[in-house]
Structures are given as C-alpha cells and as structure tokens.
Design an enzyme around this catalytic site. Structure first.
Site, mmCIF file in Angstrom:
data_model
loop_
_atom_site.group_PDB
_atom_site.id
_atom_site.type_symbol
_atom_site.label_atom_id
_atom_site.label_comp_id
_atom_site.label_asym_id
_atom_site.label_seq_id
_atom_site.Cartn_x
_atom_site.Cartn_y
_atom_site.Cartn_z
ATOM 1 N N ASP A 221 0.825 -1.195 0.000
ATOM 2 C CA ASP A 221 0.000 0.000 0.000
ATOM 3 C C ASP A 221 0.871 1.262 0.000
ATOM 4 O O ASP A 221 1.832 1.357 0.771
ATOM 5 C CB ASP A 221 -0.881 -0.018 1.252
ATOM 6 C CG ASP A 221 -1.832 1.162 1.321
ATOM 7 O OD1 ASP A 221 -2.749 1.225 0.498
ATOM 8 O OD2 ASP A 221 -1.642 2.028 2.205
ATOM 9 N N GLU A 282 1.592 -0.766 -5.048
ATOM 10 C CA GLU A 282 0.598 0.261 -5.400
ATOM 11 C C GLU A 282 1.409 1.457 -5.884
ATOM 12 O O GLU A 282 1.894 2.261 -5.092
ATOM 13 C CB GLU A 282 -0.273 0.668 -4.217
ATOM 14 C CG GLU A 282 -1.406 1.595 -4.700
ATOM 15 C CD GLU A 282 -2.031 2.483 -3.640
ATOM 16 O OE1 GLU A 282 -3.100 3.041 -3.906
ATOM 17 O OE2 GLU A 282 -1.456 2.649 -2.553
HETATM 18 C C1 GLC Z 1 -3.937 3.377 -0.589
HETATM 19 C C2 GLC Z 1 -5.246 2.655 -0.491
HETATM 20 C C3 GLC Z 1 -6.317 3.635 -0.091
HETATM 21 C C4 GLC Z 1 -5.931 4.206 1.241
HETATM 22 C C5 GLC Z 1 -4.531 4.812 1.220
HETATM 23 C C6 GLC Z 1 -4.029 5.080 2.587
HETATM 24 O O1 GLC Z 1 -3.967 4.331 -1.597
HETATM 25 O O2 GLC Z 1 -5.541 1.998 -1.677
HETATM 26 O O3 GLC Z 1 -7.575 3.047 -0.040
HETATM 27 O O4 GLC Z 1 -6.857 5.189 1.618
HETATM 28 O O5 GLC Z 1 -3.606 3.930 0.625
HETATM 29 O O6 GLC Z 1 -3.728 3.868 3.242
#
Ligand code: GLC
Ligand code: CA
Length: 557
Positions: A221, A282
């Site tokens: 993440d 991500e």
């Molecule tokens: C990532 C997740 C999102 C979350 C953010 C903070 O972007 O996909 O849903 O709000 O991280 O953890």
C-alpha cells in the site's frame, strides 16, 4: 484436411515449447481479483462483509478463472480509512472474523488452486496502534523515533507546507510531545519512519509471519510514500486548489524518493526466503520510466508494480492505449506488466470510460483490453458484472471521510465500494441481515451474478470466456505483442505471436462501425475466438467490420 493437420502440428509444437510453468512463476499472466472485504459477502448479518463471506464464494471465483485474490485490509482497525488504518498487523478485526477463519480461507482457496495475497499497509499505522501510542508519549522512549516527528515553527505553525493527500496540512500537533507528526493520509494515519532500522525489522517480521500462514504475497500500500525529505524543505507551489480548498503544491519532497528502492530490495529478500511469494506495488507513477525502476535494476524489487498509467485515467482513445500498450511491452525490460483498470480508490471504469449510452459495450472493450495483452490482469470485484459506480446522493450518506471533507467536488470512494451484487433480491444477496453498510447499487436487479450466469451473452460470461481463452491459447497467454495498423485513429489492433501462432485483437474505440483491413502477408482468414458482437465463426483479415466499441479476438489462419 491439410489445414487441420497444420493446426494439430502447431498445437503440438506449442505444447512442447511451453512446459508447465514453474510454480514460482505462477503470477505471470495470472488473473488477480481484488476483494474489498467489507463489501463482498456478509455471513453474520451485520451488514459488513467478512472473511467467511469470501470463503463462501470461492467456487464462483474459481469458475471465473481467478488465480489469486488480493484482499484489502482485514486487520484490527478503528476503520477511519476502512481498514487502511491498522492498529495490529498480526490479528483479524473481529468484524471480519477470526484467525481460524483466515486459515480456513487460505486452505479452501488452495484446494481450488487459488492463492491469497494480502494488503501490507507499511507507510503508516493507525494512531491507536501500540507503536504510535508509545511514540507519542514522550520524546525519549524506545519508539520515540518510529514515526516522523518534527518541531513546529517558532510561531507554532507546522514545520513546512506539506499537504496530506486527503487534504490540508500533513502535520498534526501532538499535545503531549509538543511536536508535530507527519501523515501522508488522514491524521489518524501517522507515517512510520522508514529511516529507522527497527521499523523495517518489525515490518519484515510481520511479512514473515503471514508468509508462514500461507499467503502468496503482498500488495504494498502507498509504497511510494515511504520516505520524506529529511530536511523537510517546502514543496513548490503549483497552480490551482485541490478539492479540499488548499493551494496545490508539488510532491517532490514526499513522493517517490529514491530510498523507496532500498526498502523494496530488502523486502524482496524477505519474500525470497519463501518460495513463490510476490510483491505487488501500489505504484501511481508519472511515467513508464519510473514504473520500470520498481522492478529493480537487477530484477530485485517488486515482481509487479501496478501500471496505473495504463488505464487509470479518463482518456478513452485508440491512440492513448496504443501508446500505453507499446510502452508496457517495450520499456519494462521484458518484465510482466500488471494492468489495472479498476480498484477501490477510483471510479469504476464502466463509468470513467463510459459515454452513458454504450457503457456495457465499453465494459466489454475494457475487459478485452485488460485480458489480451501480455500482462498479468487485476480485476476488481463486480467489474466482471459491469457494476456501475453508485455515488452517494447526499453528503449525509457519505461514509468515506474524504467525501465528507471534499463534498461535492470530491464525493469520496463509497461509489466504487458498494456491495457485490450476487442476485436480484433487495440486498443483492450480499447480506441476509439488516441494511448493508453501503446501499447496494441501483443496477443490481439487472447486473448480478445469478442473472448473468444464466445469460449466455452477459458480461460475466464474456469475462469467463476471455480468461479461459487466455489460459488455453499460448499466443494469447505469453506471445509477444505487435501493434499493427498504427495510424488508425479509431481502432487499436495488435497481434499476439508465439511459435508460429498469431492472434489478432481489434478494439474499436469509436461509437461508429469501422472496417479494418490488415496486410498480414499470407494469412487472410481469421477464426473468431471471442468477440463482443456476433462475428460469426470466421472473419476476413481484409475486411473486418467492427460495430461501435466492438472488440474482436481471432486466430490467423
Ligand atoms: C492506498 C489505499 C487507499 C488508502 C490509502 C491510505 O492508496 O488503496 O484506499 O486510503 O492507501 O492507506
Ligand atoms: Ca459480517
């Protein structure tokens, strides 16, 4: 007769030259399915999805052709960011179930030859995590340096102009420590200090624990947010204001710092301790060069950083996707792209790319775009049904805090997180209990698993056919991509080639019918493998007619 023999020979060659994939390569060309656990299946009737609700639907996922599921966070959490604010990395939030439920889910998935990938939220914890409670208690405790603390300016203002991605200053004053802590996201999500080796060790040990429990890997993440400029220099001003009313700034000192790669290399070493485990990033990055770096100079970082550039935008045109496809094929050093069109943070592609009139045709085109290039594909629950975004109509209905803060410019992410639509009943078969935590989509009477399974021409069956085809057809699975008909403004066409087999993919990005002609040397005939319209068994390479937004996949003969 001759043709049949040639085809049989070609198949034999293909089988010889594509030995069964080494198990450690299972993720190449795989289909990974993202599950937002709050919204997939509720088995205890509280209106919130749970782990048993995932287990209950594993047969559905197997039949769809899914190789692995990625489950968004299910750890104990105050749920400010619906699980992305974690207060314990090693347990299960009681509203989602128990550790025994988790073990059962992994085991049941394994019986169906599916793997489980979990979300590793490593940039920040919840402000209720024991690490942060300790860290904030004083300036001199064993965890004092586990988060990013700084003194304010002499006049009491925050240390600099850094903004939270979710709006307003990224610094929060802590009354006890009389210092500010940095939070890239909500103030309830303090950023961990990744310059501290103890933080790294704690997170790597967390990964080991879950790998021992049988998880196949991690979705990292917000991984580009791990580091900030140690000198806390101000970001530069940018024109305009964000949805929350702040004057925009760059993210040069808070995003994608080079130190991220050191951590990715270390994490790859940790996953290498266990066979067949993978790291998915991500990775929202500005261009293909930055994405390429996420694989590592020696292929020693993530196996698959998400290519958000490929489809996480609003430009639906043949030219844009031709460029993205070429970049993914030629600039990632032969590595596996991970194509993403939908997730829990962005409007569903059916609405993002839809023109309001041909959304379901466009959904078929997107499915084809996702599943026919040489890539691993990420599917988001409900995408295979054509589920629409179901945005809140009134600010009082909004659950996602950014939707409350940014209303009406930013309505938050509730719209893409509504319950999975299993059938046409009142709660769409998501829960037998009281109201689901988010209202089910208005389109559930029409777009749901039960009715789409019955309808031979449904989007769900289109997805199933494509996924099966890509498993069975070696050219479509791992053949090279060759773009053809480069200058066509409306139709994106490319070939997948392997061992003398050639598959043509043609996608009409316009609402008008288009006739395409290919000069492909000897081959003239096409055997239709799958198409979003009635193409008939065979078509012709020198006069293929694609209806508006039509998608065609055929074997050259
Ligand atoms: C990532 C997740 C999102 C979350 C953010 C903070 O972007 O996909 O849903 O709000 O991280 O953890
Ligand atoms: Ca539940």
């Amino acid at each position: 007769m001759v043709a049949v023999l040639v085809l049989a020979a070609a198949l034999a060659v293909a089988q010889k030259t594509s030995p069964a994939r080494a198990d450690s390569d299972w993720w190449k060309n795989a289909v990974i399915y993202e599950i937002y656990p709050r919204s997939f299946g509720d088995t205890n009737g509280d209106g919130v999805g749970d782990l048993n609700g995932i287990t209950a639907h594993l047969d559905y996922l197997r039949d769809l052709g899914v190789d692995a599921i990625w489950i968004a966070p299910f750890y104990p959490s105050p749920q400010v960011d619906f699980g992305y604010d974690i207060s314990d990395y090693l347990a299960i939030d009681p509203q989602y179930g128990t550790m025994a439920d988790f073990d059962k889910l992994v085991a049941e998935a394994g019986k169906r030859r599916m793997r489980v990938i979990i979300d590793l939220v490593l940039n920040h914890t919840s402000d209720r995590h024991a690490w942060f409670r300790e860290s904030r208690a004083s300036r001199a405790n064993p965890k004092a340096d586990w988060f990013v603390w700084r003194d304010g300016k002499p006049d009491g203002q925050p240390p600099n102009n850094w903004l939270s991605i979710f709006g307003h200053s990224a610094w929060q004053l802590d009354a006890a420590r009389r210092q500010f802590y940095y939070h890239a996201f909500y103030k309830e999500q303090p950023d961990l200090n990744w310059r501290n080796p103890d933080v790294r060790k704690a997170m790597y040990d967390t990964m080991r624990v879950w790998m021992k429990r049988g998880v196949a890997g991690f979705r990292l993440d917000a991984v580009t947010s791990l580091f900030e400029d140690p000198q806390v220099r101000d970001e530069s001003a940018r024109p305009g204001r964000n949805a929350y009313g702040d004057a925009n700034v760059s993210r040069e000192y808070t995003d994608n710092l080079p130190e991220v790669h050191d951590v990715l290399r270390e994490m790859r070493q940790v996953t290498n301790e266990f066979p067949g485990r993978i790291l998915i990033g991500e990775t929202y990055l500005p261009n293909i060069e930055e994405l390429a770096k996420m694989y590592g100079q020696a292929n020693d970082e993530t196996q698959m950083p998400m290519d958000m550039q490929f489809a996480m935008h609003g430009n639906f045109s043949a030219a844009v996707f031709r460029k993205k496809l070429r970049e993914a094929e030629t600039q990632l050093n032969g590595n596996m792209p991970l194509i993403v069109t939908d997730n829990h943070d962005n409007r569903r592609s059916v609405d993002r790319f839809g023109d309001g009139t041909h959304n379901q045709e466009i959904a078929r085109l997107v499915a084809t775009l996702l599943l026919t290039p040489r890539a691993t594909a990420l599917l988001y629950y409900g995408q295979e049904l054509g589920m629409a975004n179901n945005d809140p109509k009134r600010v009082e209905d909004v659950r996602d805090p950014i939707g409350k803060a940014g209303w009406p410019k930013e309505k938050g992410r509730d719209g893409e997180r509504t319950p999975m639509q299993w059938d046409g009943t009142a709660n769409a078969g998501f829960t037998k209990g009281r109201a689901p935590w988010l209202a089910v989509g208005a389109d559930h009477a029409e777009r749901n698993v039960a009715s789409e399974l019955r309808d031979r021409k449904s989007l769900l069956n289109y997805y199933k056919t494509l996924i099966r085809l890509r498993r069975e057809n070696a050219a479509l699975r791992d053949g090279l991509v060759k773009i053809v008909d480069e200058n066509n403004a409306n139709v994106l066409s490319f070939l997948r080639q392997k061992d003398g087999m050639t598959v043509l993919v043609a996608l009409n990005f316009s609402a008008q019918a288009q006739t395409v002609r290919y000069d492909l040397g000897g081959a003239k005939k096409l055997k239709t493998l799958v198409s979003s319209f009635e193409a008939g068994e065979a078509a012709s390479a020198d006069g293929l007619v694609l209806p508006g937004f039509g998608a065609y996949v055929g074997a050259m003969q």
